[in-house]
Structures are given as C-alpha cells and as structure tokens.
Design an enzyme around this catalytic site. Structure first.
Site, short mmCIF file in Angstrom:
data_model
loop_
_atom_site.label_atom_id
_atom_site.label_comp_id
_atom_site.label_asym_id
_atom_site.label_seq_id
_atom_site.Cartn_x
_atom_site.Cartn_y
_atom_site.Cartn_z
N GLY A 103 -49.22 -55.66 28.97
CA GLY A 103 -49.12 -54.76 27.66
C GLY A 103 -47.76 -55.04 27.24
N THR A 114 -43.92 -55.28 25.81
CA THR A 114 -42.80 -55.71 26.46
C THR A 114 -41.70 -54.61 26.66
OG1 THR A 114 -42.35 -58.07 25.71
CG2 THR A 114 -40.27 -57.01 26.22
N VAL A 141 -42.80 -51.28 26.86
CA VAL A 141 -43.43 -50.54 28.08
C VAL A 141 -43.31 -51.18 29.48
CG1 VAL A 141 -45.39 -49.42 28.86
CG2 VAL A 141 -45.05 -49.24 26.87
N GLY A 142 -43.39 -52.55 29.35
CA GLY A 142 -43.17 -53.46 30.60
C GLY A 142 -41.71 -53.32 31.09
N GLU A 197 -46.86 -58.81 32.60
CA GLU A 197 -47.18 -59.71 31.66
C GLU A 197 -47.21 -59.16 30.33
OE1 GLU A 197 -47.43 -62.71 32.16
OE2 GLU A 197 -47.88 -63.08 34.40
N CYS A 254 -52.10 -61.79 23.08
CA CYS A 254 -50.43 -62.08 23.45
C CYS A 254 -50.10 -63.54 23.28
CB CYS A 254 -50.10 -61.84 24.97
SG CYS A 254 -51.49 -62.66 26.15
P1 NAD Z 1 -48.96 -51.15 25.56
O1 NAD Z 1 -47.76 -51.50 26.30
O2 NAD Z 1 -48.63 -50.24 24.55
O3 NAD Z 1 -49.79 -50.33 26.51
C1 NAD Z 1 -50.34 -51.21 27.64
C2 NAD Z 1 -50.76 -50.10 28.80
O4 NAD Z 1 -49.53 -49.29 29.01
C3 NAD Z 1 -51.62 -48.95 28.33
O5 NAD Z 1 -52.70 -48.82 29.19
C4 NAD Z 1 -50.84 -47.84 27.78
O6 NAD Z 1 -51.45 -46.46 28.09
C5 NAD Z 1 -49.91 -48.12 28.99
N1 NAD Z 1 -48.61 -47.21 28.84
C6 NAD Z 1 -48.03 -47.08 27.83
N2 NAD Z 1 -46.83 -46.18 27.86
C7 NAD Z 1 -46.78 -46.22 29.19
C8 NAD Z 1 -45.78 -45.50 30.05
N3 NAD Z 1 -44.73 -44.78 29.75
N4 NAD Z 1 -46.14 -45.65 31.30
C9 NAD Z 1 -47.10 -46.27 31.87
N5 NAD Z 1 -48.05 -46.78 31.19
C10 NAD Z 1 -47.76 -46.80 29.94
O7 NAD Z 1 -49.59 -52.49 24.86
P2 NAD Z 1 -50.73 -52.62 24.25
O8 NAD Z 1 -50.62 -52.07 22.81
O9 NAD Z 1 -52.06 -51.78 25.18
O10 NAD Z 1 -51.19 -54.00 24.31
C11 NAD Z 1 -50.44 -54.97 23.34
C12 NAD Z 1 -49.20 -55.67 23.75
O11 NAD Z 1 -49.71 -56.25 25.26
C13 NAD Z 1 -48.82 -56.76 23.03
O12 NAD Z 1 -47.16 -56.68 23.29
C14 NAD Z 1 -49.37 -57.98 23.98
O13 NAD Z 1 -48.55 -59.06 23.61
C15 NAD Z 1 -49.48 -57.61 25.34
N6 NAD Z 1 -50.23 -58.31 25.92
C16 NAD Z 1 -49.63 -59.30 26.97
C17 NAD Z 1 -50.39 -60.19 27.64
C18 NAD Z 1 -49.84 -60.88 28.66
O14 NAD Z 1 -50.57 -61.50 29.52
N7 NAD Z 1 -48.78 -61.67 28.74
C19 NAD Z 1 -51.82 -60.03 27.59
C20 NAD Z 1 -52.39 -59.16 26.57
C21 NAD Z 1 -51.42 -58.25 25.96
#
Ligand code: NAD
Length: 491
Positions: free
Chosen positions: A235, A237, A239-240, A257, A291
């Site tokens: 997801g 950066t 949240v990660g 990731e 991503c």
């Molecule tokens: P996001 O971080 O908003 O959400 C990702 C997940 O995290 C979702 O399931 C969401 O519900 C969950 N989440 C949100 N807040 C949370 C919390 N406080 N605690 C636990 N879980 C929580 O990301 P997104 O909008 O779903 O995806 C887009 C992002 O993901 C972009 O930044 C993209 O670059 C990245 N991404 C990275 C890769 C990679 O392999 N590097 C692949 C695809 C997407």
C-alpha cells in the site's frame, strides 16, 4: 461478458473458520465509473478480526504439519478454481475497481501463476547443513511462523492480494486477510470463495473486510494481537511506515511494499518508436495507478522533439470513460478522493509554471491522460507519487544528469533505461537507487518468481520466488551432538 460485468456479487459475510459470518454493520462499496452501489460489504470489527486470528491460530499446527506436497496440491487446486472462475474476477475488477477490461484479463491470467509458483516453493529445500567444530549435525532450518496478517491495496486487487498470502500459505502459515475498502470483494471475499471451493481447511485462510472508518482499529489489532507473528502489507508509504513502526515496536516481521516515483530514461541512441510506445503503457496503464507507473520521462535533449512527438501522438489516442465500454482504456480513478488529489497536483504544477502538453481535463472521477513539461522541484508533482494518468517529461544532457534526476526522490521502486548500447544502459541501470531496473523496457514489470521490491521509501522485504520465504519463515539453528563436544574439566 458485458452482462456479467453488470452482475453484483452475493455477499454472505466475512469468511472466518471456513464459514460465512455476517457482520453487525455494513458499508457501501461503490463502482467508481458512476459512484453507484456495487455491494454492501461487512464492516468488520476488532471482535471479528480477533475471531479470525483465533481460527487461524487453531488451524496452524495441522496446516504446518501437512506433508509439503499436500500443501502444494492445495495451491494447485486454488489455481484451478481461480482459472475456472476467471471471468467473474474480471467482471469484479472492472466494476468494483474501475479497471479497463484488458487490465482485468491480464490480472486474472497472472493470479493463477502466483498460486502455481507458490506451489513450487513447497518443493524448495527448507534449510542448509552447516559444518561444526564439534562434529555435530548442524542445521539452519526454515520453519513456518504461525498466523500472518495480510493487508492489501485496491489497484491490482487480484495480483497484490494473492502475492501477499500465497507464499505464506506455501510455507505452512495460516492467514487473516483484510483487503482494501475500495476493492473488498475483488481483493478479499472473492478469494474466500475461491479457497473455500478449493477445499482449503477451515481457519487456514480468513477474510475480514472493513470500512475506511474502522480500518485504523482493525488494522492495529491485525498487528498487535499477540497471536499474529508477521505482517504482509502492500500500500502507500504513509500507511506502510505506520505498520512497519508498529511491527518494530512489537518485534514482528514485516514485509512492506510501498509507493514509487519511477522514471524512464531515454538516451539519444534509443529506439524512439519502441520507447514511445512503452512510455505510453508505463505512464497510463490503469490510469497510472500502479506502484511502478512511469511518473517521470527523462529524455536526452538531442531527441526531445522526436521522442515527444511520437509519444504524444500515441497518448492522444487513449480514450477516457466508464469501464463498461471496453474501448475506454482509461477508466475512472478509484474514488473521488483520489481524483481530487490528482487534479490538485496538476493545478499546483500549472500554477507554478508547468506547461500542459496533453490532457489536463478532469470530470467526476475521470482524469484524461496528461503530459506536463517545464516541471521543477518547487512543484508537489516532482516529489509526490501521483498515482494518476499524469506524467512529467524533462530533457537532460548527460548520463550523470539523468541518473541524478532519477534518484532525486525519497522513493526507489523501479527504473528504466533505453539505449541501443546495452553496456552503457546497463551501467546506468546499476547506478539507479531502485530495487528493480529494466533496460529497454518501461517500469511496469513483474513475474511471480522474481525478487520484487523497492529500496528507500518504497519498502522493505521482497515478494516472489524463494525470496518471499525470507518474509514468511523463521530461520532456526538446530544441532544434533554425537559426543564430540568437550567441556572444561572443572565442569
Ligand atoms: P493505502 O495505504 O491507503 O491502503 C492499503 C491498505 O492499507 C488498505 O487495505 C487499507 O485499508 C489499509 N490501511 C489503511 N490505513 C490503515 C491502518 N491505519 N492500519 C492498517 N491498515 C490500513 O494504499 P492504497 O491507496 O490502497 O494503494 C495505493 C498505494 O499502494 C500507492 O502508494 C502504491 O504505490 C502502493 N502500492 C505499492 C505496491 C508495491 O508493490 N510496492 C504495489 C501496489 C500499490
């Protein structure tokens, strides 16, 4: 297929311990092409997640103890059911995820391979034999960890959810999955249907969906619960970072990731037609919501006009609109919040002097393919991941300048270099601060058996092939003494 794309799923509840468990509350899951209701989804609570974790904990010993080839057979069955129901996934990815038909078909084809390559992992060696000073039999042995929490994004709900858990299951762990609130079916409960039909034992795989309002407390429980041993996250950066920090505080393994701000470099001796075609795909595939999307085009000044002419000619032909028309290669952004954010990045850049070479128009959740030039470091779009159908293009003079522009970001996911001189391009690829680099291709590439992942703010850990076993196993040192260990006589 078109009728199927209009069909809505039957939602029976969260999937816990092999049963469909209705949640006390629900939330609206929208079709981003027109913001119409796609489904009412379970708004899972902390209590629901605790039940799922308890079920996964109970199922762990028997799953881990299964002969490895039985786990492999289960993964092959999952692949078979997935392949049989592929069209249902495509329909969900188009309607719920706002993806173009071709993107949904690509994902559907890929996911079967994710499970088959995970099945192959079951046949890998699980350790090494080490020499011993004392003549012991010494082993470094990989063992499963227990319950793995998997949190997945919406942009590639099939690939990124399956990649998040397939290797974990292969290694003998059990799983609790929480998909994105934007694709809770395609990236979540749809997988529950598949694994249920494939006969995966109850509790081995559980899915809890929840709304954006509940995700903070549900997410915390998925990390902090003492029975969770590792976290698999894909997801943003922001949240990660939060998740990795929490895992650090609880001394748990995390594979995260995250985002990217990826460049494609075109040298003056490149095949410009091939590079322009690749740039069009890399920049605009799935509305730039990948991503690895190409977010910056770095073009040698000697071929700037030639390259830009070819690139803009191609990009101009991409049609934008609702995804129930397969000619609309550019669908909506996943939700209104994202559409507003992407438009704000364009407006900020234009307000500070960027020039719109193509597109720039936005309506409802749609943003046209947009190409900006005259971009500089004062603009948010230079630093922030756009995650939309917008690419910036800049000229450069020397290889060093191109490398510096590529590396001028906190992110480090993928890089791409175009040249007919492979030696020169490889030399540049090796100097890019990215986890992945491609010569004579654009940025969006993945295969299930490669070490996929970024450096810098793009994440830690690797998905794919044997490298994913590092994320989902503990490494133990186990010895067998055969009378060769001597102790000081005083003992
Ligand atoms: P996001 O971080 O908003 O959400 C990702 C997940 O995290 C979702 O399931 C969401 O519900 C969950 N989440 C949100 N807040 C949370 C919390 N406080 N605690 C636990 N879980 C929580 O990301 P997104 O909008 O779903 O995806 C887009 C992002 O993901 C972009 O930044 C993209 O670059 C990245 N991404 C990275 C890769 C990679 O392999 N590097 C692949 C695809 C997407």
């Amino acid at each position: 297929m078109l009728d199927q794309m209009k069909a809505r799923p039957t939602i029976r509840g969260n999937y816990i311990d092999g049963a469909w468990v209705p949640a006390a509350r629900s939330f609206d899951d929208l079709n981003p092409s027109d913001n119409s209701l796609y489904a009412h989804m379970p708004d899972g609570s902390v209590e629901d997640v605790r039940r799922a974790i308890a079920a996964a904990k109970k199922a762990f010993p028997a799953w881990a103890a299964q002969p490895f080839h039985h786990r492999a057979a289960a993964l092959h069955r999952i692949a078979e059911v997935w392949e049989k129901r592929k069209d249902d996934f495509v329909a969900a990815a188009v309607a719920e995820g706002g993806g173009w038909l071709g993107k949904g078909m690509f994902e559907a084809g890929y996911v079967g391979e994710v499970f088959r390559s995970a099945a192959a992992l079951c046949y890998q060696n699980t350790g090494e034999v080490l020499p011993s000073e004392h003549g012991k039999l010494m082993m470094a042995q990989r063992v499963p960890m227990g319950v793995v929490s998997v949190i997945s994004p919406w942009n590639m709900p099939g690939i990124l959810t399956s990649r998040g858990f397939a290797a974990a299951l292969a290694a003998g762990n059990t799983v609790v999955l929480k998909p994105s609130e934007d694709t809770p079916y395609a990236g979540g409960l749809y997988f529950a249907e598949i694994l249920d039909e494939a006969g995966v034992p109850p509790g081995v795989f559980n899915v809890v969906t929840c709304s954006r309002e509940s995700v903070s407390e549900v997410g915390d429980e998925m990390i902090e619960n003492p029975d969770v041993k590792a976290v698999s996250f894909t997801g943003s950066t922001a949240v990660g970072r939060h998740i990795a920090a929490k895992c650090g505080a609880h001394l748990k393994k995390a594979c995260v990731e995250l985002g990217g701000k990826d460049s494609m470099i075109v040298l003056e001796d490149a095949d410009l037609d091939a590079a322009a075609r690749a740039a069009n795909f890399g920049s605009f595939m799935h509305q730039g919501q990948v991503c690895m999307s190409t977010e910056k085009l770095l073009i040698h000044e000697g071929v700037w006009d030639d390259f830009m002419g070819r690139f803009l000619d191609r990009a101009r032909k991409l049609k934008t609109g609702p995804t129930d028309d397969k000619d609309n290669v550019i669908g909506p952004l996943v939700n209104t919040r994202q559409a507003i954010r992407v438009k704000a990045l364009i407006d900020d850049a234009v307000g500070k002097g960027a020039r719109v070479e193509l597109g720039g128009h936005a309506w409802d959740n749609f943003v046209e393919p947009t190409v900006l030039t005259h971009v500089d470091r004062s603009m948010d779009i230079w630093h922030d991941e756009t995650f939309g159908p917008v690419v910036v293009a800049l000229p450069f003079r020397t290889d060093d300048e191109a490398i510096a522009l590529n590396n001028d970001t906190e992110y480090g996911l993928t890089g791409a270099v175009w040249s007919r001189d492979e030696q020169r391009a490889l030399g540049i690829a090796q100097r890019l601060e990215t986890g992945i680099a491609h010569v004579n291709c654009q940025n969006i590439n993945d295969e299930p058996h490669v070490p996929f992942g970024g450096v810098k703010a793009s994440g830690i850990g690797r998905y794919g092939g044997r490298w994913s076993l590092d994320a989902f196993t503990e490494l133990r040192w186990i010895t067998l003494d055969r009378g060769g260990r001597h102790f000081p006589p005083v003992f």
